[in-house]
Design a protein around this motif. Structure first.
Motif, PDB file in Angstrom:
ATOM      1  N   PRO A 127       0.799  -1.233   0.000  1.00  0.00           N
ATOM      2  CA  PRO A 127       0.000   0.000   0.000  1.00  0.00           C
ATOM      3  C   PRO A 127       0.833   1.285   0.000  1.00  0.00           C
ATOM      4  O   PRO A 127       0.348   2.328  -0.437  1.00  0.00           O
ATOM      5  CB  PRO A 127      -0.820  -0.111   1.289  1.00  0.00           C
ATOM      6  N   LEU A 128       2.063   1.233   0.481  1.00  0.00           N
ATOM      7  CA  LEU A 128       2.898   2.443   0.529  1.00  0.00           C
ATOM      8  C   LEU A 128       3.769   2.602  -0.711  1.00  0.00           C
ATOM      9  O   LEU A 128       4.408   3.635  -0.886  1.00  0.00           O
ATOM     10  CB  LEU A 128       3.826   2.377   1.756  1.00  0.00           C
ATOM     11  N   GLY A 129       3.801   1.577  -1.563  1.00  0.00           N
ATOM     12  CA  GLY A 129       4.784   1.582  -2.639  1.00  0.00           C
ATOM     13  C   GLY A 129       6.180   1.580  -2.050  1.00  0.00           C
ATOM     14  O   GLY A 129       7.053   2.333  -2.464  1.00  0.00           O
ATOM     15  N   PHE A 130       6.390   0.717  -1.080  1.00  0.00           N
ATOM     16  CA  PHE A 130       7.639   0.698  -0.318  1.00  0.00           C
ATOM     17  C   PHE A 130       8.741   0.016  -1.126  1.00  0.00           C
ATOM     18  O   PHE A 130       8.527  -1.072  -1.664  1.00  0.00           O
ATOM     19  CB  PHE A 130       7.413  -0.058   0.997  1.00  0.00           C
TER      20      PHE A 130
END
Lengths: 299, 318
Positions: free
Chosen positions: A100-103
């Motif tokens: 979800p964070l584009g980590f």
């Protein structure tokens, strides 16, 4: 026996053999499952140094026969040693993490963790029986991403709690976690809120919850479902704490005692009801269930 | 000015120059009004350029600013009849959290929050707003008291995290936080939470289970501090700036994730530039929410609160 007085209608289960359980969990029984116990004839205890036949160690539930050191066990092994005859019906087996964070590198790391552990996430949930009593069981596995708490673990545990409420089965969670899944940022933190909120409902409904803390139970898991049982139990020597040892040492600038954040330390400080050796765990759980008439308050 | 942040330096220097020119103009009687006007225009455009698009790290610095309003500033600025109440009835009174009863817009409320100090001496007494178990147990005692009288609860969140120390662990900091999460989720009275500065990890979340949760524009909310994340990710806490970006901790991000219900505007340059205006904005948001929540039947309210947190998370094949 008490058990007979409260005898429930026999539940129907898909009866699974050990092999089935293993396959459900995505690996075979013969696959190497534990990094701390290398394959080989003998295993040298990392606590006392005594060499034990690996087979004997396995038979002894991965507890050193010499010093009682409890090796970590994975989710499959835990399920096999806890539930009656390896009968286990798994919930939400295919749920996997998103990013979800584009980590950076999170998806690749997830893939590596899946390969390494043979698991899809850090917790396995489902149902089975202990001493004939049906239970909802969740087992965390520190071989997957250090057992870190992300959206999947939070959702699977929350659903398991909701199923325990719907079926009026008691809930048992074996915790093992390095803490929050940093790669999911704030979502990871919110899993503490979500699981605790579900446990509030469970308690309201008069359903028994036993938290079994195993090595290691730390960070966000300690500050949520690991500490919210009607009974909080731990395995001997389990590391249990909120803040990391290094952070505390840096903050207070002194060395911490050796037994700091062990199960025994928590017992002494009033944070646990019991420390139960692995060989007695199943019987202890069965007794607790029996003392609670199966684990749900009569309507 | 002592309270300026590093990245504000160009603006501060420009403002200084304008001041100098103005006083020189007064002393000498020469007319510099055109030059001053031009410089002021430049300062305005620089300010909007500086503050309109703050980086997560710049916001982190603002969130930690020592002159930002603290919980006691908010309480005293927006309430009347505040009575501070003390102690967890079991171990002691943790000054890292303040709590009490007050009237807000005429409504009695139980109001509390992490309390940072204004100077080193106060910060030592208050452990920089990092609470121990007895701090959280004090808040729980007062929340249960609020529930008894159906009094709404208001929580201000401003902590880098729970205090990491021997005593915290001995007295069960994990259990204390967990208990707050569980009890707040089911509390039969409205709860409104505002992250005013730092929302650090479990120590922040322990006051953060609300029917409405808001963040100030330049506050942060995260599972770990940028320094902690940098130490874990790159073995270098000096990379905190990079970690602040990666971890998506600023209010606009957290709001876009649906984890908080709204973002409260701050005056240009941050809350510390105008405490009174900041407190007024926060008050307005809380009072509006409070009036709405008081209309909702308690059982509906608690179920909505449950569903809100239940929906937080991203997963596939579920």
């Amino acid at each position: 026996m008490l058990k007979d007085l409260f005898h429930k209608k026999k539940q129907r289960y898909a009866t699974l053999t050990s092999q089935d359980v293993a396959e459900r969990l995505g690996r075979t029984r013969t696959a190497p499952v534990e990094v701390s116990v290398p394959e080989g004839l003998m295993t040298k205890c990392k606590h006392c140094g005594e060499a034990t036949f690996t087979k004997e160690l396995e038979k002894n539930l991965k507890v050193c026969p010499n010093c009682g050191y409890h090796y970590t066990v994975n989710a499959m092994e835990r399920i096999l040693m806890t539930l009656d005859e390896g009968r286990f019906f798994e919930y939400d087996a295919d749920m996997t993490a998103m990013d979800p964070l584009g980590f950076p590198e999170y998806p690749a790391k997830l893939e590596r963790e899946m390969k390494k552990s043979g698991l899809k996430e850090a917790v396995v949930t489902g149902e089975g029986t202990i001493g004939g009593f049906p239970v909802v069981l969740g087992v965390m596995d520190s071989t997957f991403f250090m057992g870190s708490l992300g959206s999947v673990a939070g959702e699977k545990i929350t659903r398991a709690i909701e199923r325990a409420i719907a079926k009026r089965y008691p809930l048992i969670l074996f915790t093992a976690s390095g803490g929050a899944r940093m790669q999911e940022g704030i979502y990871s933190l919110m899993q503490m809120a979500k699981t605790s909120a579900a446990l509030a409902k469970l308690h309201e409904e008069g359903i028994l919850y036993i938290a079994v803390n195993t090595y290691p139970t730390t960070g966000g898991v300690t500050a949520s479902f690991a500490m919210l049982g009607d009974l909080n139990i731990a395995e001997p020597g389990a590391l249990i704490g909120f803040a990391g040892r290094r952070i505390i040492e840096q903050t207070i600038r002194q060395k911490l005692p050796d037994d700091f954040q062990t199960a025994e330390f928590l017992l002494k400080n009033g944070m646990l009801d019991m420390v139960v050796p692995r060989k007695d765990m199943k019987q202890t759980l069965a007794t607790v269930l029996e003392l609670h008439g199966g684990g749900a308050r009569g309507e | 000015m002592a309270n300026d942040l590093m990245f504000e330096k160009p603006l501060v220097e420009l403002q200084k120059k304008i001041e100098e020119l103005r006083s020189f103009s007064e002393q000498s009687g020469l007319d510099f009004s055109e030059e001053i006007r031009k410089l002021e225009e430049k300062a305005d455009s620089l300010a909007s350029h500086l503050y309109d698009d703050l980086s997560p790290w710049q916001r982190t610095q603002m969130a930690r600013h020592s002159e930002r309003p603290t919980t006691l500033d908010y309480i005293k600025g927006m309430c009347t009849d505040f009575l501070e109440l003390h102690g967890d009835r079991a171990f002691g009174d943790d000054q890292a959290i303040v709590a009490g009863i007050a009237k807000l817009d005429g409504i009695p409320v139980t109001i509390m929050g992490h309390q940072k100090g204004r100077d080193t001496k106060e910060n030592i007494a208050r452990r920089w707003g990092m609470a121990q178990p007895e701090g959280y147990r004090k808040t729980l005692r007062l929340m249960k008291q609020a529930e008894k009288f159906r009094r709404p609860v208001i929580c201000f969140i401003d902590t880098s995290g729970a205090y990491p120390g021997i005593a915290s662990e001995e007295r069960g900091i994990g259990e204390a936080i967990a208990r707050n999460l569980l009890e707040m989720a089911a509390l039969k009275t409205p709860i409104i939470c505002v992250v005013t500065g730092e929302g650090g990890s479990g120590g922040a979340l322990a006051l953060g289970i609300g029917d409405r949760v808001y963040m100030l524009e330049n506050s942060i909310y995260g599972v770990i501090s940028p320094e902690g994340a940098a130490a874990l990710l790159w073995k270098d806490s000096g990379q905190a700036q990079r970690a602040a970006d990666t971890m998506k901790i600023s209010a606009d991000h957290i709001h876009s994730f649906g984890v908080v219900d709204g973002v409260i505007k701050e005056p240009e340059g941050g809350a510390h530039k105008d405490n009174e205006a900041t407190i007024a904005n926060v008050r307005e948001t809380i009072v509006t929410a409070l009036r709405e929540l008081l209309e909702i039947p308690t059982d509906v309210l608690v179920e909505q609160r449950y569903q809100k947190f239940k929906n937080m998370g991203h997963y596939a094949n579920g």
